[in-house]
Design a protein around this motif. Structure first.
Motif, PDB file in Angstrom:
ATOM      1  N   GLY A 351       0.674  -1.616  -0.296  1.00  0.00           N
ATOM      2  CA  GLY A 351       0.254  -0.174   0.426  1.00  0.00           C
ATOM      3  C   GLY A 351       1.248   1.122  -0.160  1.00  0.00           C
ATOM      4  N   ASN A 352       1.915   0.724   0.149  1.00  0.00           N
ATOM      5  CA  ASN A 352       2.960   2.691   0.988  1.00  0.00           C
ATOM      6  C   ASN A 352       3.344   2.666   0.080  1.00  0.00           C
ATOM      7  N   ALA A 353       3.643   1.477  -0.907  1.00  0.00           N
ATOM      8  CA  ALA A 353       4.280   1.129  -2.121  1.00  0.00           C
ATOM      9  C   ALA A 353       3.581   2.487  -3.546  1.00  0.00           C
ATOM     10  N   GLN A 354       2.194   1.566  -3.815  1.00  0.00           N
ATOM     11  CA  GLN A 354       1.625   2.080  -4.583  1.00  0.00           C
ATOM     12  C   GLN A 354       1.384   3.399  -4.311  1.00  0.00           C
ATOM     13  N   ARG A 355       1.133   3.804  -3.182  1.00  0.00           N
ATOM     14  CA  ARG A 355       0.551   5.550  -3.387  1.00  0.00           C
ATOM     15  C   ARG A 355       2.200   6.372  -3.409  1.00  0.00           C
ATOM     16  N   ASN A 356       3.314   5.806  -2.605  1.00  0.00           N
ATOM     17  CA  ASN A 356       4.383   6.583  -2.780  1.00  0.00           C
ATOM     18  C   ASN A 356       4.844   6.497  -4.525  1.00  0.00           C
ATOM     19  N   ARG A 357       5.044   5.419  -4.864  1.00  0.00           N
ATOM     20  CA  ARG A 357       5.602   5.464  -6.903  1.00  0.00           C
ATOM     21  C   ARG A 357       4.833   5.991  -7.700  1.00  0.00           C
ATOM     22  N   PHE A 358       3.304   5.921  -6.913  1.00  0.00           N
ATOM     23  CA  PHE A 358       2.451   6.921  -8.131  1.00  0.00           C
ATOM     24  C   PHE A 358       2.937   8.341  -8.049  1.00  0.00           C
ATOM     25  N   ARG A 359       3.624   8.644  -6.635  1.00  0.00           N
ATOM     26  CA  ARG A 359       3.677   9.818  -6.765  1.00  0.00           C
ATOM     27  C   ARG A 359       5.028  10.299  -7.441  1.00  0.00           C
ATOM     28  N   MET A 360       5.577   8.958  -7.086  1.00  0.00           N
ATOM     29  CA  MET A 360       7.078   9.414  -7.937  1.00  0.00           C
ATOM     30  C   MET A 360       7.579   8.840  -9.126  1.00  0.00           C
TER      31      MET A 360
END
Length: 475
Positions: A351-360
């Motif tokens: 979940g953290n990866a999905q959210r932050n990699r989307f932003r990145m």
């Protein structure tokens, strides 16, 4: 340890994602400035009175809980009557000072580890990742040297070498836990004061209220740095979770010395804290786009909880199991706890990866990395989103299609497992779950209020598309 490649702001898309996203244009200026100079100032946390209460109350709470768990096997320590309150408090203070005064051993262990991690932060290899454009810096993007993964593994390997060579037995951590905790609390106050004073002296305050107590609590410095070392990134990742892991590891080794083996429950806590610390450090490149970094100020409450509160308040299960073990729970009960832990971890990490990699991805800083473990569903290809008039994109895909904070829910599931593995003989293994629930519910409220001001009608539309905060279709 890992292989990685980073797209810097001028690099454009990663080759792996260029073909997948060729129908979507991502001009460099599409990433909107993050509003870190919010003019709609409002008091939070109860204003100056609430801030003062927490500055005084949290250290006292930690001292009290330490005495209950470390010195009284997890049982509450209470006065016999109201008339006994003052003498009881005096006895508690005397006992705490007796077993937790800031000894030379505590200073060497805590500050020695801290400055070792500082040195590693300067010298270890790692990619450079850029954060959001900062209005306070005229649109500049700050560079973050993401070498926490190397630092973490070097620290683990070094600690094991020191332990098995006898140069520093890891059991010294649990044997000196009180002094180490006191040093950590004092150090957090000292560092908070230094950051506040330097910021005022240099005239670089952000979102200050004018009330000293409140500003000290909430912070007035947005991007404190010492050369290439970003203080917020460092204190969020490289001290609290590794220290928590080493406390649990120390408890397990101490148990082995006492019993001749490590119980499944103590092994569980070592695994749980290893997973958490490893995840935080392997995912460091995702942190520059988080709220803590681009919006929150470096403050007493961030420094105190990162440097003292997290490692010395979230370790009660490990200490309780050492002081009260072996627990002799059934295989089925332990299997349930391990299942909750690993399931919660999977959804929390991804979940953290999905959210932050989307932003990145939209920030042109997506990092291709193979740090262990890389889990399935950590990156969503062609992710669905809502475009806001502000310029930002709100993710409505992956786990975030079902709830606005699914990673918070997974985090709470993990914290529940930390309590359940200790049984029901004490409240203190559940302190983390209790406190963390309050913190996350409050944080969601803060986030909703800030986003409502920032996005207006777009935020209302987003809440209609994803109505659940934590649990899909329920809450």
């Amino acid at each position: 340890m890992s292989s990685e490649r980073v797209a810097q702001p001028s690099d454009g898309l990663l080759a792996a994602t260029r073909q997948e996203q060729q129908q979507q244009q991502r001009p460099h200026d599409d990433v909107a400035f993050e509003d870190v100079t919010d003019s709609n100032f409002v008091y939070e946390f109860g204003g100056p009175v609430g801030a003062a209460s927490m500055i005084v109350g949290f250290p006292l709470l930690m001292a009290y809980q330490f005495l209950c768990v470390y010195d009284n096997k997890g049982h509450f320590l209470l006065p016999s009557s109201l008339g006994d309150l003052a003498p009881w408090a005096a006895r508690m203070a005397a006992r705490y000072w007796e077993i937790a005064y800031p000894s030379w051993a505590g200073i060497k262990i805590y500050l020695g580890f801290t400055f070792f991690m500082v040195a590693l932060a300067y010298i270890c290899p790692g990619p450079i990742v850029y954060g959001y454009k900062m209005p306070s810096l005229n649109g500049e993007r700050l560079a973050y040297h993401c070498n926490a993964l190397w630092s973490w593994w070097i620290a683990v390997i070094t600690s094991l070498v020191l332990h098995f060579t006898g140069l520093f037995r890891l059991t010294e951590i649990i044997d000196n836990l009180g002094p180490i905790m006191t040093v950590a609390m004092l150090w957090s106050f000292l560092l908070s004061g230094a950051v506040y004073a330097a910021t005022v002296m240099w005239g670089k305050k952000h979102r200050a209220s004018g009330n000293f107590v409140y500003d000290f609590f909430m912070g007035v410095c947005l991007n404190p740095r010492i050369g290439s070392l970003d203080l917020k990134m460092f204190t969020e990742l490289r001290v609290p979770w590794p220290v928590l892991f080493f406390i649990s590891l120390s408890c397990a080794i101490k148990q082995y010395e006492q019993l001749g083996y490590v119980t499944p429950e103590s092994a569980f806590m070592v695994l749980a804290h290893w997973l958490y610390s490893n995840a935080c450090n392997k995912g460091e490149e995702c942190v520059p786009t988080t709220w803590d970094i681009f919006y929150e100020l470096e403050s007493w409450y961030l420094l105190f909880w990162n440097l003292a509160g997290v490692p010395f308040s979230y370790c009660y299960s490990s200490i309780y199991l050492l002081k009260n073990g072996p627990m002799n729970f059934s295989i089925g009960w332990n299997a349930l706890c391990y299942t909750l832990l690993l399931t919660g971890y999977y959804f929390w990490d991804t979940g953290n990866a999905q959210r932050n990699r989307f932003r990145m991805f939209w920030n042109n800083t997506l990092l291709a990395r193979n740090a262990f473990p890389q889990l399935p569903k950590s990156f969503i290809k062609d992710a669905k989103y809502l475009q806001t008039a502000h310029g930002n994109k709100l993710l409505i895909d992956g786990w975030f299609a079902y709830a606005r904070k699914p990673h918070y829910t997974a985090d709470l599931v993990m914290s529940l497992s930390w309590g359940l593995i200790s049984g029901f003989g004490s409240f203190f293994p559940y302190f983390y779950l209790t406190f963390f629930t309050i913190v996350l519910v409050h944080r969601v409220g803060r986030d909703d209020a800030r986003c409502a001001r920032k996005y207006g009608a777009d935020w209302n539309n987003y809440m209609r598309v994803v109505p659940s905060k934590f649990i899909p279709y329920i809450f």
